[in-house]
Write an enzyme that holds these catalytic residues in place. Structure first.
Site, PDB file in Angstrom:
ATOM      1  N   SER A 214       0.878  -1.263  -0.160  1.00 49.16           N
ATOM      2  CA  SER A 214       0.118   0.114   0.119  1.00 49.16           C
ATOM      3  C   SER A 214       0.882   1.265   0.061  1.00 49.16           C
ATOM      4  O   SER A 214       0.584   2.073  -0.640  1.00 49.16           O
ATOM      5  CB  SER A 214      -0.943   0.060   1.065  1.00 49.16           C
ATOM      6  OG  SER A 214      -1.792  -0.942   1.174  1.00 49.16           O
ATOM      7  N   GLU A 215       1.935   1.381   0.866  1.00 49.64           N
ATOM      8  CA  GLU A 215       2.872   2.375   0.766  1.00 49.64           C
ATOM      9  C   GLU A 215       4.304   2.118   1.070  1.00 49.64           C
ATOM     10  O   GLU A 215       4.582   0.949   1.561  1.00 49.64           O
ATOM     11  CB  GLU A 215       2.376   3.448   1.835  1.00 49.64           C
ATOM     12  CG  GLU A 215       1.332   4.335   1.638  1.00 49.64           C
ATOM     13  CD  GLU A 215       0.008   3.834   2.349  1.00 49.64           C
ATOM     14  OE1 GLU A 215      -0.954   4.408   1.923  1.00 49.64           O
ATOM     15  OE2 GLU A 215      -0.056   2.805   2.705  1.00 49.64           O
ATOM     16  N   THR A 216       5.270   2.770   0.500  1.00 47.64           N
ATOM     17  CA  THR A 216       6.673   2.520   0.817  1.00 47.64           C
ATOM     18  C   THR A 216       7.188   3.812   1.108  1.00 47.64           C
ATOM     19  O   THR A 216       6.870   4.664   0.505  1.00 47.64           O
ATOM     20  CB  THR A 216       7.260   2.070  -0.560  1.00 47.64           C
ATOM     21  OG1 THR A 216       6.725   0.753  -0.963  1.00 47.64           O
ATOM     22  CG2 THR A 216       8.763   1.937  -0.232  1.00 47.64           C
TER      23      THR A 216
END
Length: 280
Positions: free
Chosen positions: A49-51
């Site tokens: 979903s996020e980095t």
């Protein structure tokens, strides 16, 4: 210095004390020297979903600066990446200037408090709030494949990612949703419903973000922050509660909400699953 240095890397599961039951974030340390294209390419490659990328702060009151990328674009703020990145930073020996950790990101400075192993961020102000118009309400109903009468309330709760939210009659109704992601575009849509009495959480939450390359996010701090600001402010939720999220995806996220004076804290447990290095 090597043109392609190894950088420290952690993958942290957030909103859970049990590995693989929350929402993972990839955290890249020492990200100086990486350009926007490299950061975006790595975020697209991880398919999380996020980095996030940890950088030295530009604000003297911040402990570090964080850049947050989905597989599709950069975000000014997101909740589980904030908590997971702070967890990784502290675990790697980071020392905050005060009792609270101060993160610099696209929305400005975000305060993070520590309570044992649990971290919580102070919800940033909403960028957009208020009831949605009838056209957007109708789109939400189509996207969720429900009759508009099942939408008890709809509201903008945008603190950076563009959230709009819908309140459904029950947690069961939330879990039963089979959304139409084409009809949903370009909305980033959060849905919440109350649990039955005796459940270990007060609400069930789901987050749909197809425009960011994530059809359904497992556990979502920014959405839960916006939902809490709306529901507590409207008298539809108590000042302190726990929400569950991720059940339809085989997760068991737990998001702890606590209104203290003017601050609304959103927190949970985190656990590191992967530690290593990477070259970009």
């Amino acid at each position: 210095m090597s043109a392609n240095p190894a950088r420290r890397f952690s993958q942290v599961d957030v909103f859970t004390a049990e590995p693989l039951r929350g929402n993972a974030v990839a955290v890249v340390f020492d990200a100086e020297g990486l350009d926007d294209a490299q950061m975006q390419a790595f975020a697209r490659w991880t398919q999380l979903s996020e980095t996030t990328f940890l950088l030295p702060p530009t604000d003297p009151s911040a402990d570090y600066r964080l850049r947050i990328f989905t597989p599709a674009e950069e975000l000014p703020f997101a909740g589980h990446p904030t908590l997971g990145s702070c967890h990784a930073w502290l675990e790697a020996g980071g020392r905050p200037r005060t009792d609270e950790v101060v993160q610099e990101c696209g929305v400005g400075l975000v305060r993070i408090r520590r309570d044992g192993r649990r971290l919580a961020f102070a919800a940033p102000p909403l960028r957009r709030s208020g009831a949605v118009d009838e056209a957007t309400r109708a789109q939400i109903a189509r996207a969720l494949r429900v009759d508009a009468s099942e939408l008890l309330a709809t509201q903008w709760v945008d603190n950076g990612p563009g959230w709009v939210a819908a309140l459904l009659p029950s947690a069961a109704a939330v879990l039963a949703l089979e959304p139409d992601y084409v009809a949903m575009q370009p909305l980033n849509l959060g849905v919440i419903g109350a649990q039955t009495p005796g459940h270990d959480t007060a609400f069930e939450v789901r987050a749909f973000v197809p425009s960011l390359g994530v059809p359904e996010d497992p556990v979502t701090g920014s959405l839960n922050a916006g939902l809490a600001q709306w529901l507590i402010g409207a008298g539809l939720a108590p000042a302190r509660y726990v929400a569950s999220q991720g059940g339809r995806l085989g997760r068991a996220g737990r998001v702890h909400v606590d209104q203290v004076g003017a601050d609304l804290w959103v927190g949970g447990d985190s656990v590191t699953c992967i530690v290593g290095s990477l070259r970009l």
